[in-house]
Design a protein around this motif. Structure first.
Motif, PDB file in Angstrom:
ATOM      1  N   SER A 196      57.362 -27.008  15.152  1.00  0.00           N
ATOM      2  CA  SER A 196      58.124 -27.310  13.943  1.00  0.00           C
ATOM      3  C   SER A 196      57.572 -28.568  13.273  1.00  0.00           C
ATOM      4  CB  SER A 196      59.594 -27.531  14.282  1.00  0.00           C
ATOM      5  OG  SER A 196      59.768 -28.754  14.971  1.00  0.00           O
ATOM      6  N   THR A 197      57.935 -28.749  12.009  1.00  0.00           N
ATOM      7  CA  THR A 197      57.530 -29.964  11.305  1.00  0.00           C
ATOM      8  C   THR A 197      58.172 -31.180  11.958  1.00  0.00           C
ATOM      9  OG1 THR A 197      59.301 -29.629   9.684  1.00  0.00           O
ATOM     10  CG2 THR A 197      57.092 -28.846   9.081  1.00  0.00           C
ATOM     11  N   TYR A 198      59.356 -31.017  12.521  1.00  0.00           N
ATOM     12  CA  TYR A 198      60.028 -32.117  13.218  1.00  0.00           C
ATOM     13  C   TYR A 198      59.271 -32.518  14.482  1.00  0.00           C
ATOM     14  CZ  TYR A 198      64.006 -31.415  10.132  1.00  0.00           C
ATOM     15  OH  TYR A 198      64.808 -31.326   9.029  1.00  0.00           O
ATOM     16  N   GLN A 199      58.808 -31.542  15.239  1.00  0.00           N
ATOM     17  CA  GLN A 199      58.048 -31.826  16.457  1.00  0.00           C
ATOM     18  C   GLN A 199      56.736 -32.539  16.132  1.00  0.00           C
ATOM     19  OE1 GLN A 199      57.857 -27.758  17.765  1.00  0.00           O
ATOM     20  NE2 GLN A 199      59.343 -28.092  19.411  1.00  0.00           N
ATOM     21  N   ILE A 200      56.048 -32.043  15.110  1.00  0.00           N
ATOM     22  CA  ILE A 200      54.775 -32.640  14.714  1.00  0.00           C
ATOM     23  C   ILE A 200      54.995 -34.064  14.202  1.00  0.00           C
ATOM     24  CG2 ILE A 200      52.841 -32.474  13.096  1.00  0.00           C
ATOM     25  CD1 ILE A 200      53.259 -29.367  13.258  1.00  0.00           C
ATOM     26  N   SER A 231      57.331 -36.125  14.941  1.00  0.00           N
ATOM     27  CA  SER A 231      57.666 -36.999  16.058  1.00  0.00           C
ATOM     28  C   SER A 231      56.404 -37.442  16.797  1.00  0.00           C
ATOM     29  CB  SER A 231      58.613 -36.266  17.013  1.00  0.00           C
ATOM     30  OG  SER A 231      58.877 -37.048  18.143  1.00  0.00           O
ATOM     31  N   GLU A 232      55.476 -36.520  17.003  1.00  0.00           N
ATOM     32  CA  GLU A 232      54.230 -36.850  17.704  1.00  0.00           C
ATOM     33  C   GLU A 232      53.347 -37.776  16.873  1.00  0.00           C
ATOM     34  OE1 GLU A 232      50.208 -34.705  19.373  1.00  0.00           O
ATOM     35  OE2 GLU A 232      52.089 -33.588  19.451  1.00  0.00           O
ATOM     36  N   VAL A 233      53.263 -37.515  15.574  1.00  0.00           N
ATOM     37  CA  VAL A 233      52.390 -38.286  14.693  1.00  0.00           C
ATOM     38  C   VAL A 233      53.001 -39.636  14.330  1.00  0.00           C
ATOM     39  CG1 VAL A 233      51.306 -38.271  12.397  1.00  0.00           C
ATOM     40  CG2 VAL A 233      51.309 -36.213  13.772  1.00  0.00           C
ATOM     41  N   GLY A 234      54.327 -39.691  14.326  1.00  0.00           N
ATOM     42  CA  GLY A 234      54.998 -40.940  13.977  1.00  0.00           C
ATOM     43  C   GLY A 234      55.255 -41.087  12.491  1.00  0.00           C
ATOM     44  N   CYS A 235      55.627 -39.966  11.861  1.00  0.00           N
ATOM     45  CA  CYS A 235      55.941 -39.999  10.440  1.00  0.00           C
ATOM     46  C   CYS A 235      57.195 -39.170  10.184  1.00  0.00           C
ATOM     47  CB  CYS A 235      54.775 -39.464   9.609  1.00  0.00           C
ATOM     48  SG  CYS A 235      54.457 -37.696   9.820  1.00  0.00           S
ATOM     49  N   ASP A 236      57.605 -39.086   8.939  1.00  0.00           N
ATOM     50  CA  ASP A 236      58.778 -38.308   8.565  1.00  0.00           C
ATOM     51  C   ASP A 236      58.424 -36.826   8.498  1.00  0.00           C
ATOM     52  OD1 ASP A 236      61.635 -38.633   7.401  1.00  0.00           O
ATOM     53  OD2 ASP A 236      60.632 -37.252   6.005  1.00  0.00           O
ATOM     54  N   GLN A 237      59.391 -35.979   8.774  1.00  0.00           N
ATOM     55  CA  GLN A 237      59.203 -34.528   8.716  1.00  0.00           C
ATOM     56  C   GLN A 237      58.754 -34.086   7.331  1.00  0.00           C
ATOM     57  OE1 GLN A 237      61.746 -32.626   6.904  1.00  0.00           O
ATOM     58  NE2 GLN A 237      60.687 -30.709   7.211  1.00  0.00           N
ATOM     59  N   LYS A 238      59.241 -34.736   6.296  1.00  0.00           N
ATOM     60  CA  LYS A 238      58.875 -34.372   4.922  1.00  0.00           C
ATOM     61  C   LYS A 238      57.397 -34.635   4.655  1.00  0.00           C
ATOM     62  CE  LYS A 238      63.500 -35.257   3.254  1.00  0.00           C
ATOM     63  NZ  LYS A 238      64.364 -36.183   2.518  1.00  0.00           N
ATOM     64  N   TRP A 294      51.801 -21.578   4.253  1.00  0.00           N
ATOM     65  CA  TRP A 294      53.168 -21.119   4.007  1.00  0.00           C
ATOM     66  C   TRP A 294      54.055 -21.697   5.090  1.00  0.00           C
ATOM     67  CZ3 TRP A 294      53.900 -15.507   2.083  1.00  0.00           C
ATOM     68  CH2 TRP A 294      53.130 -15.309   0.947  1.00  0.00           C
ATOM     69  N   THR A 295      55.130 -22.300   4.692  1.00  0.00           N
ATOM     70  CA  THR A 295      56.019 -22.926   5.662  1.00  0.00           C
ATOM     71  C   THR A 295      57.185 -22.005   5.985  1.00  0.00           C
ATOM     72  OG1 THR A 295      57.125 -24.088   3.861  1.00  0.00           O
ATOM     73  CG2 THR A 295      55.416 -25.284   5.054  1.00  0.00           C
ATOM     74  N   ARG A 296      57.658 -22.138   7.218  1.00  0.00           N
ATOM     75  CA  ARG A 296      58.789 -21.334   7.674  1.00  0.00           C
ATOM     76  C   ARG A 296      60.084 -21.937   7.165  1.00  0.00           C
ATOM     77  NH1 ARG A 296      55.361 -22.115  12.059  1.00  0.00           N
ATOM     78  NH2 ARG A 296      56.615 -23.787  12.930  1.00  0.00           N
ATOM     79  N   ARG A 297      61.097 -21.102   7.069  1.00  0.00           N
ATOM     80  CA  ARG A 297      62.419 -21.617   6.747  1.00  0.00           C
ATOM     81  C   ARG A 297      62.919 -22.429   7.924  1.00  0.00           C
ATOM     82  NH1 ARG A 297      66.241 -16.930   4.976  1.00  0.00           N
ATOM     83  NH2 ARG A 297      65.930 -16.579   7.163  1.00  0.00           N
ATOM     84  N   ARG A 298      63.788 -23.334   7.645  1.00  0.00           N
ATOM     85  CA  ARG A 298      64.349 -24.191   8.678  1.00  0.00           C
ATOM     86  C   ARG A 298      64.986 -23.347   9.782  1.00  0.00           C
ATOM     87  NH1 ARG A 298      68.517 -29.060   7.426  1.00  0.00           N
ATOM     88  NH2 ARG A 298      68.498 -29.915   9.509  1.00  0.00           N
ATOM     89  N   GLY A 299      64.660 -23.672  11.019  1.00  0.00           N
ATOM     90  CA  GLY A 299      65.226 -22.959  12.155  1.00  0.00           C
ATOM     91  C   GLY A 299      64.481 -21.692  12.534  1.00  0.00           C
ATOM     92  N   HIS A 300      63.350 -21.423  11.880  1.00  0.00           N
ATOM     93  CA  HIS A 300      62.608 -20.195  12.153  1.00  0.00           C
ATOM     94  C   HIS A 300      61.276 -20.505  12.823  1.00  0.00           C
ATOM     95  CE1 HIS A 300      65.049 -17.164  10.056  1.00  0.00           C
ATOM     96  NE2 HIS A 300      65.509 -18.235   9.455  1.00  0.00           N
TER      97      HIS A 300
END
Length: 65
Positions: free
Chosen positions: A19-23, A25-32, A44-50
């Motif tokens: 997920s963008t959140y996991q990445i 967290s590892e990189v040390g930046c915001d999900q956005k 193409w990005t997945r919908r949230r939770g997918h």
């Protein structure tokens, strides 16, 4: 200059299904920030939770290559 390597990001998000959140967290930046990098690269990005394993889905014929 991108702070996140494009090839690494594509591998983590598309091939590994992270997920963008996991990445972020590892990189040390915001999900956005991760989301923006993906969109700029034309991913193409997945919908949230997918979160799914895109590689497995492609092999199963669910997604196009």
């Amino acid at each position: 200059m991108d702070l996140i390597d494009a090839n690494w990001l594509r591998t983590e998000y598309v091939e590994k299904g992270r997920s963008t959140y996991q990445i972020a967290s590892e990189v040390g930046c915001d999900q956005k920030t991760v989301y923006r990098h993906l969109r700029r690269q034309g991913v193409w990005t997945r919908r949230r939770g997918h979160n799914l394993n895109w590689t497995a889905a492609r092999k199963a014929g669910v997604l196009r290559s």
